[in-house]
Design a protein around this motif. Structure first.
Motif, PDB file in Angstrom:
ATOM      1  N   ARG A  29       1.353  13.508  -5.513  1.00 52.58           N
ATOM      2  CA  ARG A  29       1.191  12.780  -4.027  1.00 52.58           C
ATOM      3  C   ARG A  29       2.365  11.835  -3.685  1.00 52.58           C
ATOM      4  O   ARG A  29       2.394  11.246  -5.281  1.00 52.58           O
ATOM      5  N   ASN A  31       4.598   8.363  -2.039  1.00 54.64           N
ATOM      6  CA  ASN A  31       4.806   8.102  -0.471  1.00 54.64           C
ATOM      7  C   ASN A  31       5.743   8.423  -0.023  1.00 54.64           C
ATOM      8  O   ASN A  31       6.584   8.577   0.029  1.00 54.64           O
ATOM      9  N   TYR A  32       5.113   7.386   1.983  1.00 52.56           N
ATOM     10  CA  TYR A  32       5.797   8.341   2.824  1.00 52.56           C
ATOM     11  C   TYR A  32       7.387   8.453   1.985  1.00 52.56           C
ATOM     12  O   TYR A  32       8.363   9.365   3.228  1.00 52.56           O
ATOM     13  N   ILE A  48       0.571  15.516  -0.741  1.00 49.39           N
ATOM     14  CA  ILE A  48      -0.302  14.287  -0.194  1.00 49.39           C
ATOM     15  C   ILE A  48       0.922  13.627   0.501  1.00 49.39           C
ATOM     16  O   ILE A  48       1.544  12.887  -0.672  1.00 49.39           O
ATOM     17  N   GLU A  50       1.900   9.495   1.149  1.00 49.94           N
ATOM     18  CA  GLU A  50       0.704   8.394   0.964  1.00 49.94           C
ATOM     19  C   GLU A  50       1.408   7.284   2.231  1.00 49.94           C
ATOM     20  O   GLU A  50       2.983   7.260   2.326  1.00 49.94           O
ATOM     21  N   VAL A 248      -7.957  13.319  -0.154  1.00 50.44           N
ATOM     22  CA  VAL A 248      -7.432  12.052   0.966  1.00 50.44           C
ATOM     23  C   VAL A 248      -8.336  11.572   1.479  1.00 50.44           C
ATOM     24  O   VAL A 248      -9.397  11.797   2.529  1.00 50.44           O
ATOM     25  N   ASP A 252      -3.723   8.636   4.443  1.00 51.50           N
ATOM     26  CA  ASP A 252      -2.976   9.596   3.790  1.00 51.50           C
ATOM     27  C   ASP A 252      -2.604  11.510   4.731  1.00 51.50           C
ATOM     28  O   ASP A 252      -3.637  11.421   5.359  1.00 51.50           O
TER      29      ASP A 252
END
Ligand SMILES: CC1(C)c2ccccc2-c2ccc(C[C@@H](CC(=O)O)C(=O)C(=O)O)cc21
Ligand SMILES: [Zn+2]
Length: 333
Positions: A29, A31-32, A48, A50, A248, A252
């Motif tokens: 996961r 962060n964008y 993924i 976030e 998700v 997400d």
């Protein structure tokens, strides 16, 4: 639910089916704004993303809003007698006459879908709304659609030399709905809007462990292995499955690399689940780009071309199996 050993509850309170004999590692996961994201997409590995806010404008797409704004043309809703919703290509049923369609596609208005959703009782047929967004949706919906973060999507498409966006699906499902493990031949940014979905992903190299249906079968691209009741007699290599798992939730975005196997389940603790996917054709591959040994995605394409060509060359798809057996048994095995 709790005492039903078929289900498990994870540390976040998500409830989904338990598959003890499938080994998984968590999907990464990020962060964008993490620079790592491009590395995963370049390597075609799932991740993924976030807090990207990709489809924030769809957060208001609850049933009331959709009822008001999506337009009352009929939409496509899949209906299943079980909790499983398996894709199948109806035009191929002729080749497999004893194939029983696992679910039906019904056309109904949003009003009808909402009524069915709201009056649904356990044991009744389950429903799964699936609508291509580029169709004639109402102007408010189209406006929300235009407010998706297309700049982010386009930057990824350009950077990784992907083909065109082929379609966006809006998916609205019930808790407990399952899309059994299959692969698509497209890159996919899968945005979760409402509710939670448990995802299992497997590298294309697990082709031999997931025993896809034959190319000419209606369930082409779907695995024959039933995760809830794996038949290890018929599919012994399924024991060696090892993949990635994650949940998700709203906000997400899961990157499902082209040809990666994926299993997607709406968790039982969710209310309604709403997702929007973004399917892109893969990059146009020229012969000069080819590197050997081929990646499994490429071997998969080769295998599909062989099955397709054999169906044509033999003039009858039902001869492909016997022909391949004659070619391989005792010679390559
Ligand atoms: C199961 C269903 C409704 C269906 C029925 C008949 C024909 C096609 C499809 C179809 C295609 C895509 C999805 C979304 C997703 C799975 C998920 O979220 O459940 C997925 O696999 C992806 O985004 O690639 C879901 C469906
Ligand atoms: Zn899929």
């Amino acid at each position: 639910m709790m005492d039903d050993e078929r289900f498990m509850t994870d540390s976040d309170g998500r409830i989904y089916r338990r598959y003890d004999d499938i080994k998984t590692k968590p999907i990464q996961r990020l962060n964008y704004d993490s620079r790592e994201i491009n590395r995963f997409i370049k390597k075609q590995e799932p991740v993924i993303i976030e807090n990207l806010g990709l489809v924030d404008s769809a957060t208001k797409w609850d049933l009331e809003y959709l009822h008001e704004n999506i337009g009352n043309e009929e939409k496509s809703v899949y209906v299943s007698k079980t909790h499983k919703f398996m894709y199948y290509n109806a035009s191929r049923c002729a080749v497999y006459p004893d194939f029983i369609p696992p679910n039906e596609q019904h056309n109904m208005t949003m009003t009808e879908f909402i009524r069915k959703y709201r009056t649904w009782k356990p044991g009744e047929h389950r429903i799964y709304f699936q609508q291509i967004l580029t169709d004639t949706v109402g102007s408010c919906i189209y406006n929300d659609f235009r407010n998706f973060k297309w700049s982010w999507l386009n930057s990824k498409k350009e950077r990784f030399n992907w083909g065109d966006l082929t379609s966006n699906l809006l998916l609205i499902g019930q808790p407990g709905n399952v899309t059994p493990v299959h692969y698509d031949e497209q890159q996919n940014f899968f945005a979760q809007v409402h509710g939670y979905k448990r995802v299992l992903l497997f590298d294309p190299k697990f082709f031999q462990c997931l025993y896809p249906y034959p190319f000419h079968h209606p369930c082409d691209r779907q695995s024959q292995v039933d995760f809830e009741n794996p038949d290890y007699e018929r599919f012994p290599l399924a024991k060696h499955l090892a993949g990635y798992e994650g949940v998700v939730g709203p906000g997400d975005v899961l990157y499902i690399p082209m040809c990666w196997w994926h299993y997607i389940e709406s968790t039982m603790d969710s209310q309604i689940t709403t997702s929007i996917n973004f399917w892109y054709k893969h990059q146009s591959m020229t012969l000069s780009d080819l590197r050997f040994p081929l990646k499994w995605q490429q071997k998969l394409t080769v295998s599909r071309n062989i099955e397709k060509m054999l169906g044509e060359a033999l003039g009858d798809p039902s001869e492909v199996g016997p022909f391949l057996n004659a070619l391989v048994n005792g010679r390559y095995t």
